[in-house]
Write an enzyme that holds these catalytic residues in place. Structure first.
Site, PDB file in Angstrom:
ATOM      1  NE  ARG A   1      -3.961  -1.829   2.318  1.00  0.00           N
ATOM      2  CZ  ARG A   1      -4.824  -2.078   3.290  1.00  0.00           C
ATOM      3  NH1 ARG A   1      -4.677  -1.492   4.463  1.00  0.00           N
ATOM      4  NH2 ARG A   1      -5.831  -2.888   3.106  1.00  0.00           N
TER       5      ARG A   1
ATOM      6  CG  LEU B   1     -11.588  -6.171  10.199  1.00  0.00           C
ATOM      7  CD1 LEU B   1     -12.437  -6.967   9.229  1.00  0.00           C
ATOM      8  CD2 LEU B   1     -12.417  -5.046  10.792  1.00  0.00           C
TER       9      LEU B   1
END
Lengths: 643, 231, 253
Positions: free
Chosen positions: A336, A447
């Site tokens: 990223r 998460l």
């Protein structure tokens, strides 16, 4: 092992081999007798994955839990927007995954700026998270056999990501929300929706409660407890434009910081490479397009600056597929941070496309030619629809335009191995703490961390704290609560009484632009110094010119906003100071002065292999830096290369 | 969290009331089909005057059966109307303040007018009973007798429907009934929770088909009389 | 890019007790690329600049997943585009439809009292979930995730039902103010999974009872909820709720 530069920073990492630390620790913990648990009250602020999971689990154990969220329902916390999935070292794919590999990938992905022991424990409990979620009825994607399906995700070579279409965060949050609902029904948790925490109350050095504002009635009230858990998410909205929900804010953690909790690594922010670009000055937020699009889309810009032609009119020879050019091995699938910086570099050079030149093409024409439109539709149909709904352009016919956007913040309140901050009794969970992702978070790990903290770590460590700590009885009539209430009210009144003529959003936008320009994808000393000079001035103007109609005695959304912006205006300065101080590049923190010949990050392990934890000394005062040294005994450090 | 809910509460829930409407409605539809088939006997093809009057005499020769059926029907109607009234009251209370503007998107004229078609059909049934069953309202010389001293139902029908007004009232009532049936026949699957991925697609066509079948059968009689097929 | 001028009629209500009224507001020069909520942002910034109270409305994620936003726009829940929340509705949709006047109203239901302007209290939904919309497994009790296989069809259908975002559009658009689609979606989600069977019978009784106690109306199968649901939840979930209820009562409650 737990050597520290500052006495404030004892990470309390258990002794022994990393594989046994958590087990040993759990065995050695003092326990609270089951019959005594109900005598302890615990406050949980925030109801996302970490907060809901913690409140539900603590309620089940028998503690008396008060849970707070500013949204109208705990189900709306921003965890709900996570798309891709959740990692776990189940090795269901039989492809060589293990707790050790997940641990290793996470530390490496974080560019060697995370605490080894925390990350190892995270990888360990990842196994339990999936079990728990399935038992709650989280409908993960399954194979025809009926067993749970896995897919691969950026930065790893195994398939360890569990998912529920593009709505994994939603499904996991609803699982935690429903567990919370069960405990609300049984009376073990009292829920306070539409209630915002505005201060932390510290008595004798221990966090003993909070002061809140009921957003519907405006009532300011105090809540006393034996321990406080903050699970209030990240601070990405300091940029104004981010993929965060509009309500996400730094207020809870910032107020705790002002009461003495150290803020760690605030300069570590993650920029997601594939978001829909800004289209105008009315824009209120940025929308993420799943990273998976890079599997079949090719990223390019025209070779000619400011090429006025439509994308489809630009011939192949006049296109620069810059990721494929610079990173032939990984091509469009680089991590990223690298993909984001490469896009910024092209746009800064003037090759960007779309309004303002802030965009690059993500082109599916080749894939559609190779696989057919129906195959692409099957893989990305919902994303293409979303893109068209927002932009009004059809990505089957013309390339998508994308640009990086702020997505996640790795920094947060400093915590020890037990998730407790330097302030006794104050525990910090999920994105709000700094602990597990170092300088860069891997996809599908947010998460995992939120749920690990909430379901499987805090229920143990808070018990140890309560069992091992002398807590004097403290009620809300204590002077500390009264003082905090007075301060909260005074600050609110100050906001209302400015009676300027400018919406808080205007200042927020301005702050966001400053931070984006100087503390965004790439930073440098001079730019950061400029931001450090400008932010206090902007803050001063805010307190002179902001306009908040009405009073604090009713639902007043402008007042809520103004309070949060005021905190961002203080926090933004700390963020820039941290970036200014960290003279190296690592993960999401890219200092332009510290790059190799090919524009890649250059760490400085000799001087900066530490957690930078900041102590608040007053607004307009220089904060004090405390360093927690990081040691790598199990992971072999290397230079990240994706060439 | 095992709660014991008292049965009266469970049977008074919106879901239970809708199920009661569905069951009573379904039984009433059964009656309608029987009634409609009986009516078709006026046509020569199905026996005409002889069959019709014999059918009437047969029914009246079994008073117990007849009264059981009548009471059963009344009970069904009472349940249907009683549930409807309770639900309408709750539904109206559920939105005390309405919208300035509200666009119907998926609902149909039939679904939105159930609470009007229902009472109008009820009123029609009362008229219908007064007309044919109880008092022969609007039939001169009621009750007429046939050659075998049976009530000449056939003649009652022919005499009545030769009046365009009587036929028109009947046809209008049947039109309303068709809408009521069309929505009700589809809705009852929902209310009873009869759902099956394979058969669900057939619910609407089935409702349409059965409605057309019933209403066509009923309307055939006045039209047959008006067009002189039945005389 | 194109700018359009709109006339807004916005429901303004100071507090739950106020009777409320429509305010006419001219929204000039709105970009067609802006979302509906961004249009309200622009209007609000202008109201603030005039020293007036901005329009209160609920919103958060602005990407159609949190379920916070939702208003009636010209008589349609979330506006004229199907499968779209108000935050993902873009102003170009009004331009292409030639709409220049917008009536903006809060969700209307006894169970959703207005707090201010377009903000309503939807906590009744939370209380229905609290009554039984979960599988009672304590943290730590779970067996291995692959211990119980789940038919892919069931898992996919359960997921479809579980995508409900709890926005309340179903209640708002139902002529009866019924919450059947919301409740049915949760009953269906949990009822299709093996893990949800133990509490299946009690769940439906508890949730339906709560739904009625919260003053929602009854489902009369209009289908407005399905049509306006931004997540495409199907009416079939209501049939499943009703079926579970029938079986559960028949089995002795």
């Amino acid at each position: 092992m737990t050597s520290q530069t500052s006495p404030l920073l004892n990470a309390k990492i258990p002794e022994g081999d990393i594989r046994q630390k958590w087990d040993n620790h759990r065995f050695q913990m003092k326990l609270v007798n089951p019959a005594n648990k109900r005598k302890y009250r615990i406050i949980v602020v925030g109801s996302g994955l970490a907060g809901s999971a913690a409140a539900a689990s603590l309620g089940e154990l028998g503690y008396d839990v008060d849970c707070f969220c500013f949204q109208d329902s705990p189900r709306r916390a921003h965890s709900i927007a996570a798309q891709g999935g959740i990692n776990a070292a189940k090795n269901y794919a039989n492809d060589g995954d293990s707790v050790w590999r997940l641990f290793y990938d996470t530390v490496k992905g974080g560019d060697y700026r995370a605490r080894e022991a925390n990350v190892y424990r995270l990888a360990q409990v990842s196994l339990n998270i999936i079990d728990q979620a399935v038992a709650q009825g989280v409908p993960f994607a399954r194979e025809y056999s009926g067993y749970v399906d896995n897919r691969s995700f950026g930065g790893t070579q195994v398939s360890r990501t569990f998912y529920a279409a593009g709505q994994t965060g939603q499904q996991l949050l609803l699982g935690a929300y429903q567990a919370l609902a069960k405990n609300i029904h049984s009376g073990k948790v009292k829920m306070y929706p539409r209630t915002e925490m505005l201060d932390l109350v510290v008595v004798d050095g221990q966090a003993r409660g909070i002061v809140t504002r009921d957003l519907t009635t405006g009532a300011i009230s105090s809540h006393a407890a034996d321990a406080v858990c903050l699970a209030t998410g990240g601070y990405g909205n300091v940029f104004f434009l981010s993929t965060n929900a509009k309500g996400c804010n730094v207020t809870a953690t910032w107020r705790a910081h002002k009461r003495g909790a150290l803020f760690a690594n605030p300069c570590y922010t993650q920029i997601h490479p594939t978001c829909i670009p800004v289209s105008g000055d009315y824009q209120s937020k940025l929308t993420l397009m799943s990273e998976s699009l890079r599997n079949d889309g090719r990223i390019w810009v025209p070779t000619q600056k400011g090429d006025p032609r439509a994308a489809t009119q630009i011939p192949e020879g006049e296109r620069d597929y810059y990721l494929e050019r610079r990173y032939p091995a990984f091509g469009n699938l680089v991590p990223r941070d690298i993909a984001s910086r490469a896009a910024k570099e092209r746009c800064d050079e003037g090759f960007g496309v779309g309004p303002g030149g802030l965009g690059v093409y993500l082109d599916f024409a080749d894939s559609i030619k190779r696989l057919g439109e129906s195959a692409i539709k099957e893989r990305y149909g919902n994303l293409f629809e979303m893109y068209e709904r927002i932009t009004g352009e059809n990505p089957y016919q013309t390339p998508m335009r994308i640009y990086p956007a702020v997505h996640y913040t790795m920094g947060g309140l400093w915590v020890d191995y037990n998730l407790m901050s330097n302030l006794e009794g104050l525990h910090v969970l999920g994105e709000a703490n700094f602990s597990d992702h170092g300088a860069n978070r891997l996809g599908a790990s947010a998460l995992m961390q939120g749920l690990a903290d909430g379901y499987f770590i805090i229920p143990y460590t808070i018990g140890q704290y309560l069992a091992g700590t002398k807590l004097k009885p403290v009620a809300t009539d204590h002077a500390a609560f009264k003082d905090a209430e007075r301060e909260v009210k005074a600050r609110m009144n100050r906001l209302v009484e400015v009676k300027g003529n400018t919406s808080p959003d205007v200042f927020h936008r301005e702050l966001g632009k400053l931070i984006w320009d100087h503390c965004g994808m790439a930073r440098n000393k001079a730019g950061l110094a400029e931001a450090l000079e400008k932010i206090p001035k902007l803050r001063e103007r805010f307190w002179r010119e902001v306009f908040v109609p009405q009073s604090g005695d009713v639902l007043n959304q402008t007042l809520e906003k103004a309070g949060r912006v005021a905190d961002f205006l203080e926090f933004g300065e700390l963020m820039c100071r941290d970036a200014w101080t960290r003279d190296e590049s690592c993960g999401g923190h890219f200092r332009e002065e510290y790059q190799d010949d090919e524009g890649e990050t250059k760490r400085n392990d000799d001087e900066f292999e530490h957690v930078a934890a900041w102590e608040f000394k007053g607004v307009n005062e220089t904060p004090v830096l405390h360093k927690e040294p990081l040691t790598y005994e199990y992971v072999k450090k290397a230079v990240r290369s994706y060439k | 969290m095992a709660h014991i809910h008292p049965l009266p509460k469970l049977l008074g829930s919106t879901v239970a009331l809708k199920a009661a409407m569905a069951v009573s409605g379904l039984l009433l539809v059964g009656f309608l089909v029987g009634h409609m088939v009986g009516n078709l006997q006026v046509f020569g093809l199905f026996g005409g005057r002889e069959a019709m009057n014999a059918y009437g005499a047969f029914l009246h020769s079994k008073p117990i059966l007849l009264w059981v059926a009548r009471i059963g029907l009344l009970v069904m109607i009472a349940i249907h109307i009683g549930s409807a009234m309770a639900l309408i009251q709750r539904n109206q209370a559920a939105r005390p303040i309405g919208y300035h503007m509200k666009k119907p998107i998926a609902s149909t004229y039939a679904s939105r007018t159930m609470r009007w078609s229902g009472p109008i059909i009820t009123a029609y049934i009362l008229y219908h009973l007064a007309h044919f069953t109880v008092a022969g309202v609007g039939i001169p010389g009621y009750p007429l007798m046939d050659a075998q001293s049976r009530v000449d139902i056939y003649q009652h029908v022919v005499n009545s429907f030769q009046s365009p007004l009587v036929s028109l009232i009947y046809i209008v009532a049947m039109s309303l009934l068709s809408m009521h049936l069309w929505h009700g026949l589809w809705s009852l699957f929902q209310s009873l929770g009869l759902s099956n991925a394979r058969w669900n697609v057939l619910k609407r066509p089935m409702a349409t088909g059965l409605t057309v079948f019933i209403i066509a059968g009923f309307m055939a009689v006045p039209l047959g009389v008006l067009f002189g097929i039945v005389k | 890019m194109k700018n359009i001028d709109l006339t807004l009629h916005v429901w303004r209500q100071e507090n739950p007790k106020d009777t409320g009224r429509f305010d006419q507001i001219e929204a000039k020069g709105i970009s067609t690329h802006a979302s509906f909520l961004e249009m309200l942002d622009v209007v609000n910034d202008r109201l603030l600049a005039q020293g007036k109270r901005p329009i209160a409305f609920d919103h958060d994620c602005r990407e159609g997943i949190c379920g916070s936003c939702g208003v009636m726009i010209n008589g349609e829940a979330h506006g004229p585009v199907r499968g779209t929340t108000a935050c993902q509705l873009h102003m170009r949709e009004f331009d292409t439809r030639g709409i220049k006047e917008l009536w903006i109203e809060p969700w209307r239901a006894k169970a959703f009292p207005v707090i201010q302007d377009l903000v309503v209290d939807r906590s009744a939904f939370d209380r229905i979930i609290q009554a039984g919309g979960y599988i009672s497994v304590k943290t730590g009790q779970a067996p291995d995730a692959n211990a119980v296989p789940v038919r892919k069809d069931d898992a996919d259908q359960a997921f479809q039902a579980a995508t409900c975002i709890g926005c309340g559009a179903c209640v708002a658009s139902c002529p009866n103010g019924s919450a059947a689609l919301f409740v049915g979606a949760k009953i269906t989600h949990l009822g299709l999974l093996p893990q949800g069977q133990t509490e299946r019978a009690s769940r439906v009784l508890n949730m339906v009872t709560k739904m009625d106690d919260e003053s929602f109306g009854a489902c009369t199968s209009h289908g407005e909820c399905e049509a306006t649901c931004p997540k495409g939840i199907k009416l079939d979930v209501i049939a499943r709720m009703n079926g579970d209820y029938r079986r559960s009562v028949a089995a002795g409650g």
